[in-house]
Design a protein around this motif. Structure first.
Motif, PDB file in Angstrom:
ATOM      1  N   MET A 148       0.923  -1.284  -0.139  1.00 18.33           N
ATOM      2  CA  MET A 148       0.050  -0.033  -0.023  1.00 18.33           C
ATOM      3  C   MET A 148       0.895   1.244   0.093  1.00 18.33           C
ATOM      4  O   MET A 148       1.833   1.471   0.860  1.00 18.33           O
ATOM      5  CB  MET A 148      -0.851   0.054   1.280  1.00 18.33           C
ATOM      6  N   ASP A 149       0.532   2.342  -0.968  1.00 18.26           N
ATOM      7  CA  ASP A 149       1.383   3.432  -0.850  1.00 18.26           C
ATOM      8  C   ASP A 149       0.729   4.413   0.271  1.00 18.26           C
ATOM      9  O   ASP A 149      -0.086   3.841   0.961  1.00 18.26           O
ATOM     10  CB  ASP A 149       1.183   4.117  -2.156  1.00 18.26           C
ATOM     11  N   PHE A 150       1.483   5.441   0.432  1.00 14.09           N
ATOM     12  CA  PHE A 150       0.925   6.480   1.404  1.00 14.09           C
ATOM     13  C   PHE A 150      -0.517   7.052   1.336  1.00 14.09           C
ATOM     14  O   PHE A 150      -0.928   7.097   2.268  1.00 14.09           O
ATOM     15  CB  PHE A 150       2.037   7.640   1.314  1.00 14.09           C
ATOM     16  N   GLU A 151      -1.193   7.276   0.119  1.00 15.48           N
ATOM     17  CA  GLU A 151      -2.333   7.728   0.047  1.00 15.48           C
ATOM     18  C   GLU A 151      -3.247   6.436   0.163  1.00 15.48           C
ATOM     19  O   GLU A 151      -4.430   6.654   1.199  1.00 15.48           O
ATOM     20  CB  GLU A 151      -2.604   8.110  -1.389  1.00 15.48           C
ATOM     21  N   GLU A 152      -3.051   5.328   0.041  1.00 14.25           N
ATOM     22  CA  GLU A 152      -3.689   4.288   0.268  1.00 14.25           C
ATOM     23  C   GLU A 152      -3.643   3.897   1.859  1.00 14.25           C
ATOM     24  O   GLU A 152      -4.706   3.891   2.250  1.00 14.25           O
ATOM     25  CB  GLU A 152      -3.139   2.893  -0.314  1.00 14.25           C
ATOM     26  N   PHE A 153      -2.780   3.965   2.547  1.00 16.84           N
ATOM     27  CA  PHE A 153      -2.303   4.002   4.011  1.00 16.84           C
ATOM     28  C   PHE A 153      -3.494   4.989   4.465  1.00 16.84           C
ATOM     29  O   PHE A 153      -4.091   4.699   5.628  1.00 16.84           O
ATOM     30  CB  PHE A 153      -1.085   4.271   4.442  1.00 16.84           C
ATOM     31  N   LEU A 154      -3.584   6.381   4.049  1.00 12.22           N
ATOM     32  CA  LEU A 154      -4.264   7.411   4.551  1.00 12.22           C
ATOM     33  C   LEU A 154      -5.804   6.964   4.333  1.00 12.22           C
ATOM     34  O   LEU A 154      -6.600   7.404   5.343  1.00 12.22           O
ATOM     35  CB  LEU A 154      -3.746   8.608   3.736  1.00 12.22           C
ATOM     36  N   TRP A 155      -6.053   6.511   3.172  1.00 12.22           N
ATOM     37  CA  TRP A 155      -7.455   6.009   3.057  1.00 12.22           C
ATOM     38  C   TRP A 155      -8.110   4.950   4.101  1.00 12.22           C
ATOM     39  O   TRP A 155      -9.024   5.213   4.644  1.00 12.22           O
ATOM     40  CB  TRP A 155      -7.615   5.377   1.747  1.00 12.22           C
ATOM     41  N   ALA A 156      -6.952   3.985   4.518  1.00 13.67           N
ATOM     42  CA  ALA A 156      -7.346   3.103   5.467  1.00 13.67           C
ATOM     43  C   ALA A 156      -7.412   3.848   6.792  1.00 13.67           C
ATOM     44  O   ALA A 156      -8.280   3.248   7.590  1.00 13.67           O
ATOM     45  CB  ALA A 156      -6.187   2.090   5.467  1.00 13.67           C
ATOM     46  N   MET A 157      -6.774   4.688   7.054  1.00 12.58           N
ATOM     47  CA  MET A 157      -6.853   5.568   8.260  1.00 12.58           C
ATOM     48  C   MET A 157      -8.065   6.510   8.155  1.00 12.58           C
ATOM     49  O   MET A 157      -8.396   7.323   9.541  1.00 12.58           O
ATOM     50  CB  MET A 157      -5.664   6.324   8.600  1.00 12.58           C
ATOM     51  N   GLY A 158      -8.928   6.533   7.172  1.00 14.46           N
ATOM     52  CA  GLY A 158      -9.976   7.333   7.233  1.00 14.46           C
ATOM     53  C   GLY A 158      -9.589   8.820   6.658  1.00 14.46           C
ATOM     54  O   GLY A 158     -10.513   9.752   6.928  1.00 14.46           O
TER      55      GLY A 158
END
Length: 450
Positions: A148-158
């Motif tokens: 997962m890239d940084f943006e996908e990580f952020l999505w997972a964090m809401g």
């Protein structure tokens, strides 16, 4: 969890699925099976997943007996999984297809038949023992899946807004401002130490418990070691030696991989296959020295001089800080608040390599260790080519700086020596975006926009 590769699967369905099967290639535990399941569930009237980790002999025998009678093949497959198949509206997924190469070879017949769409997932796809005795079908289109890239990580964090703001600032070459930059950097540190393996991200999003996150990452590293023993037949010891040595090599000021640290008389030609195995398994990202910063970085590639990064920086942390079998929560918290006295350059450079690779860049650096000419002696962390090639000014040098106080001796010498070949020079750092002396100082979280 939301993944960007999903849009690529949609594009394939729209303009390629009638002519090709799509193979998702990626490291173990990177989320291939999950995304295939979600894609089948959301985009098709019905779908079947044939998981070759545990597929029954009756299913495997279909490939042996009925490839010349596809009516019977699909009838039995549908009956076995108790799922009705609809012409042009059903997807068949071959999960972990490297475990049963015969299914991969059969793609030729399935695509020609044209009744259904076919998706494959696999790890260690190009490892020799997984392709022996089969003809790789020309009807197979490949796509790589990364952590997962940084943006996908952020999505997972809401958080759905931060990267949009960062991209806008990148395009306009303006800073985020102190408050938003600090917030972005806080999120990025969390991403760097948790990493991008979906199970670890999911656990962190749910619990914020670093002990549990580290245990998941350690299980993945154990799985990788098991794969080495199982698939790197003939040179497993060499692969293990390289894998174990990665943190120590990246911890050095000069991060080129020195085989002498494994064995005094070791030669690169003896270890080439071992490096290639780790690269094919997508466990590492290999970065080669390009001796001339010009179009065709590959043509000037020195295969004997390389840097070897872990494909996921979160896994690198669990791999590196492993004195007691588990990285203590205290270490994670010190990393999070930037209080741990370690070589942070190791982590910064590794995650920049990870982000560049995920963005589709082949990884190259520049190194000249001339003893005779001080002006020629320099090292540049990464070189990338611009997207639209012109007659000159095509290559961008990237220097990665983890601290606040640094010099740019190599970059300045490099710009002076190769000004005709160079496009934009970047310094990736932990500060906000700024432009000085025709150098763009780029916050590390903006690297995906390059």
């Amino acid at each position: 969890m939301k993944r960007k590769i999903y849009d690529k699967l949609l594009k394939w369905k729209q303009d390629g699925a009638d002519r090709t099967a799509l193979l998702i290639d990626g490291a173990r535990r990177v989320g291939k099976s999950y995304i295939a399941d979600q894609f089948g569930k959301n985009e098709y009237k019905s779908y079947i997943i044939v998981d070759f980790n545990n597929a029954a002999d009756e299913v495997k025998e279909l490939f042996q007996h009925y490839l010349n009678d596809l009516d019977t093949f699909f009838m039995y497959l549908s009956a076995y999984y108790n799922i009705k198949l609809y012409e042009k509206e059903s997807l068949i997924v071959f999960d972990e297809v490297q475990l049963f190469p015969r299914a991969r070879a059969a793609i030729k017949y399935f695509v020609a038949d044209g009744r259904y769409h076919f998706l494959e997932t696999g790890s260690l796809i190009s490892i020799k023992r997984n392709v022996q005795d089969i003809v790789i079908p020309s009807e197979e289109r490949h796509i790589k899946m990364y952590p997962m890239d940084f943006e996908e990580f952020l999505w997972a964090m809401g958080n759905d807004t931060l990267m949009g703001l960062a991209e806008n600032c990148f395009e306009k070459r303006r800073s985020l401002g102190q408050m938003m930059h600090r917030k972005a950097l806080d999120w990025f540190r969390q991403y760097m130490i948790v990493g991008g393996m979906p199970q670890a991200v999911q656990e962190y999003a749910a619990t914020k418990d670093f002990d549990k996150v580290d245990q998941i990452k350690r299980d993945i590293l154990t799985l990788y070691r098991a794969d080495v023993g199982k698939y790197a037949v003939g040179y497993e010891r060499k692969v293990e030696s390289i894998f174990d040595e990665i943190p120590a090599q990246l911890n050095k000021h000069e991060k080129k991989f020195r085989l002498a640290s494994i064995r005094k008389d070791a030669r690169m030609r003896e270890y080439e296959d071992a490096f290639a195995w780790l690269d094919d398994a997508m466990i590492v990202n290999i970065c080669y020295n390009s001796t001339e910063p010009n179009i065709g970085l590959r043509m000037n590639m020195d295969r004997m001089t390389m840097k070897c990064y872990m494909a996921d920086t979160g896994l690198l942390i669990s791999h590196a800080f492993d004195e007691n079998g588990l990285v203590a929560e205290e270490i994670y918290r010190k990393l999070l608040f930037n209080k741990l006295e370690v070589n942070k350059g190791m982590l910064m450079e590794n995650i920049v390599a990870q982000m560049l690779a995920a963005s589709g860049h082949a990884l190259y650096f520049y190194s000249n260790s001339s003893r005779d000419d001080a002006d020629a002696r320099m090292e540049i962390d990464f070189l990338i080519a611009k997207s639209r090639i012109t007659s000159r000014h095509n290559i961008s040098p990237i220097e990665v700086k983890s601290g606040n106080n640094y010099t740019l001796n190599s970059l300045n010498k490099f710009r002076k020596r190769y000004h005709e070949q160079l496009h934009t020079a970047y310094v990736v750092h932990t500060g906000d975006l700024k432009v000085e002396d025709e150098i763009i100082y780029l916050p590390v979280y903006m690297v995906p926009f390059l």
